[in-house]
Design a protein around this motif. Structure first.
Motif, short mmCIF file in Angstrom:
data_model
loop_
_atom_site.label_atom_id
_atom_site.label_comp_id
_atom_site.label_asym_id
_atom_site.label_seq_id
_atom_site.Cartn_x
_atom_site.Cartn_y
_atom_site.Cartn_z
N SER A 3 2.13 6.60 -6.92
CA SER A 3 0.83 6.99 -7.02
C SER A 3 1.21 8.74 -7.06
N LEU A 54 2.39 1.66 -3.34
CA LEU A 54 1.02 2.09 -4.40
C LEU A 54 1.30 3.17 -4.00
N GLU A 55 1.46 4.14 -3.10
CA GLU A 55 1.05 5.66 -2.67
C GLU A 55 2.05 6.51 -3.14
N ASP A 62 -4.19 -2.75 -9.61
CA ASP A 62 -4.04 -1.48 -9.27
C ASP A 62 -2.60 -0.55 -9.38
N VAL A 79 -3.05 2.02 -12.20
CA VAL A 79 -4.05 3.03 -12.01
C VAL A 79 -2.55 4.03 -10.98
N ALA A 80 -1.75 3.47 -10.31
CA ALA A 80 -0.92 4.04 -9.66
C ALA A 80 -0.26 5.26 -10.74
N VAL A 81 0.41 4.23 -11.89
CA VAL A 81 1.10 5.29 -12.73
C VAL A 81 0.19 5.93 -13.57
N GLY A 82 -0.84 6.46 -13.48
CA GLY A 82 -2.21 7.38 -14.25
C GLY A 82 -2.67 6.57 -15.75
N ASN A 117 3.00 10.30 -9.17
CA ASN A 117 3.15 10.15 -11.01
C ASN A 117 1.36 11.49 -11.03
N ALA A 118 1.05 12.27 -9.71
CA ALA A 118 0.44 12.93 -9.73
C ALA A 118 -0.38 13.61 -10.58
N HIS A 156 9.41 1.44 -12.88
CA HIS A 156 9.17 1.44 -11.73
C HIS A 156 9.15 0.30 -11.82
N GLU A 178 0.62 -0.61 -0.16
CA GLU A 178 0.51 -0.45 -0.40
C GLU A 178 0.37 0.95 0.10
#
Length: 570
Positions: free
Chosen positions: A395, A391-392, A457, A460-463, A398-399, A449, A388
């Protein structure tokens, strides 16, 4: 014998072709062939003394090929897994299974032997499937291979202990144990000396002759000679073949040796799985089906949990622990030989042996499917403790990235694409599951990464929802298909470019949602042809238009291929 081989090969031809269309592992097909032609089904193949010998050679060739992938330095690095994790797995799994057998009335000597035998896993199936999935050098793959190597030594010891426990041998167990280990050390030292001083000179002499026939013969002689020497020492021929392959793994001829023995390995290994399938009595499934199912699930659960807990206790993350457990949960081929010897020495009743053989067989049958489903099963069973957080972090990094390109697979092709994008000042984020490559790339790049690209997931984390393009550059079409389906679930509208070896699975990839599929063999052929036309004086614009037309027609002009003698890989 010849008629039996003809029946086996013909049945294998039909069944494997069917399994290939159904996208099922060939191992399951060979096991089914054994069930069909065996004595408890159609009884097309009579018992033959030569068939088990040929089948054992398949495992020998497989382990030799696997050894070529490992260098001596890698095996030294695995010593804690081989002797630490391997010994604990056999001891604890054997103790638990042996205690359960004693609860059901099995005598203590038989329960100890049989519990240790059931603790062994299938070297042939696990090695082959991990190799086909490209997971040999993953964390769980190295755990599995290390434990399997230790189990091969234990298997030899168990087979030597059967007459000791039956009272027909003069050698005590406390002499058999150090004797087996001592033979293993002698074998390793002898092969090390031969691989350093003798084999390189032999290969050099053969290579200078430029005779492919001599090279194939030398490779076969090395494999068979190693197996014979190991057998004469009273050890497993497969173990000796692995050590020989490992010591040759750093030579310049490694890839040529592997290519030469591959046809022999695949055919003989198929015979091995057929012979395993022939040992099973189909009538037991009709009379004791539920009991066999319960025994199979119990064996898988006990061994899988023991391995997972041990790997977790040694400091690995939960995903690696569960995937290691799933890889080693099944029974092994050595258990068949052990139970056969125990029945001959009247150490166990025949009815119990038949049930345990059936349960072991069923556990081996489901192993390829378990290994393919392992990522999803491991994710459901437990998430990494730091997953977690990781992944955070990804994220958060790359936000703010918008309209970027996501590259799945950062090998040679992925890196080339990345450099072109970087030169065009187009932002991109790359994913790859090779820790060494990521460690090296991360020194100079912050947008790389580590992770499995088919995990939703992580995408999603890499957008991926904000990306302008997804490039799938992995070299395995099956993995690319998994990534493609997961990506389409997350972002149905993003353009997806998929790289493939050829166009054999192009329609399937397009149906799954690929915007463009680029077959690198056809594309490279097209580029060479276009350069040839320009050098011949054709106008560049005309050549460019023709190339665009061929691409628009999905390379139809380039379809059709006259295969030659050196086109096995194509």
């Amino acid at each position: 014998m010849f008629v039996s081989l003809l029946i086996i090969f013909t049945a294998s031809l039909v069944i494997i072709a069917l399994f290939h269309r159904l996208r099922l592992p060939p191992v399951l097909g060979y096991l089914c062939v054994g069930l069909i032609v065996g004595p408890t089904s159609f009884d097309w193949v009579n018992d033959s003394d030569a068939l088990p010998l040929l089948a054992e050679l398949g495992v020998v060739f497989l382990l030799f090929s696997l050894g070529l992938e490992f260098s001596l330095s890698k095996m030294i690095a695995l010593r804690q897994v081989v002797f630490g994790l391997g010994s604990l797995q056999v001891l604890i799994s054997g103790a638990v299974l042996g205690a359960l057998l004693m609860m059901f009335g099995v005598t203590t000597p038989a329960a100890c032997l049989l519990g240790a035998g059931l603790a062994l896993s299938s070297t042939a199936i696990v090695s082959k499937e991990l190799g086909s999935l490209g997971e040999i050098f993953s964390s769980h793959g190295q755990n599995a291979i290390g434990v399997l190597l230790f189990q091969d030594v234990v298997a030899v010891l168990l087979l030597t202990l059967v007459p000791v426990f039956a009272g027909t041998s003069d050698q005590a167990w406390y002499w058999a144990l150090p004797l087996t280990l001592g033979k293993t050390v002698v074998l390793f030292v002898g092969l090390s000396l031969a691989s350093r001083w003798l084999l390189p000179r032999l290969f050099h002499e053969v290579a200078t002759s430029r005779s492919a026939e001599l090279f194939v013969l030398l490779a076969l002689v090395i494999v068979l000679l190693t197996a014979v020497l190991t057998h004469l020492l009273g050890l497993s021929p497969a173990l000796g073949a692995f050590l020989a392959g490992m010591l040759l793994g750093e030579s310049h001829y490694r890839h040529q040796i592997e290519a030469d023995i591959r046809p022999f390995r695949d055919i003989l290994l198929g015979l091995f799985f057929v012979s395993i399938g022939m040992l099973i009595d189909l009538r037991l499934f009709a009379s004791h089906g539920l009991l066999i199912l319960g025994l199979t699930l119990g064996l898988l659960a006990i061994k899988g949990c023991v391995v997972a807990l041990l790997v977790k206790w040694r400091g690995s993350d939960s995903e690696t622990a569960w995937r290691s457990g799933l890889a080693l949960a099944q029974g092994g081929e050595f258990c068949f030989a052990l139970m056969s010897q125990m029945q001959q020495n009247q150490l166990m009743p025949a009815d119990l042996g038949g049930l345990l053989l059936a349960a072991t067989f069923c556990s081996m049958v489901v192993t390829p499917s378990l290994l393919r489903a392992a990522p999803r099963i491991a994710a459901r069973l437990h998430r990494k403790p730091n997953e977690e957080t990781r992944l955070e972090e990804i994220s958060a990094l790359n936000a703010q990235v918008q309209s970027h390109v996501v590259i799945c697979g950062y090998g040679r092709v992925g890196q080339s694409i990345g450099r072109m994008l970087l030169n065009a000042q187009q932002p991109y984020i790359a994913l790859d599951n090779d820790p060494v490559r990521i460690e090296e790339a991360a020194v100079g790049e912050s947008n790389i990464h580590y992770g499995d690209s088919h995990r939703g997931d992580l995408l999603v984390a890499v957008g991926l929802e904000r990306a302008s393009l997804l490039v799938i550059a992995v070299d395995k079409t099956d993995i690319a298909l998994l990534i493609l389906k997961e990506a389409r679930r997350i972002n149905p509208s993003v353009p997806i470019l998929v790289r493939t070896r050829d166009d054999s699975q192009g329609p399937e990839l397009k149906e799954a949602g690929a915007t463009e599929v680029v077959p690198e063999l056809l594309e490279s052929s097209l580029m060479l042809a276009s350069h040839a036309l320009v050098l011949l004086g054709f106008p560049e614009q005309r050549v460019r238009d023709r190339v665009d037309q061929i691409r628009h027609d999905r390379y139809r002009l380039l379809h059709g291929f006259y295969a030659g003698a050196e086109d096995e890989e194509l």
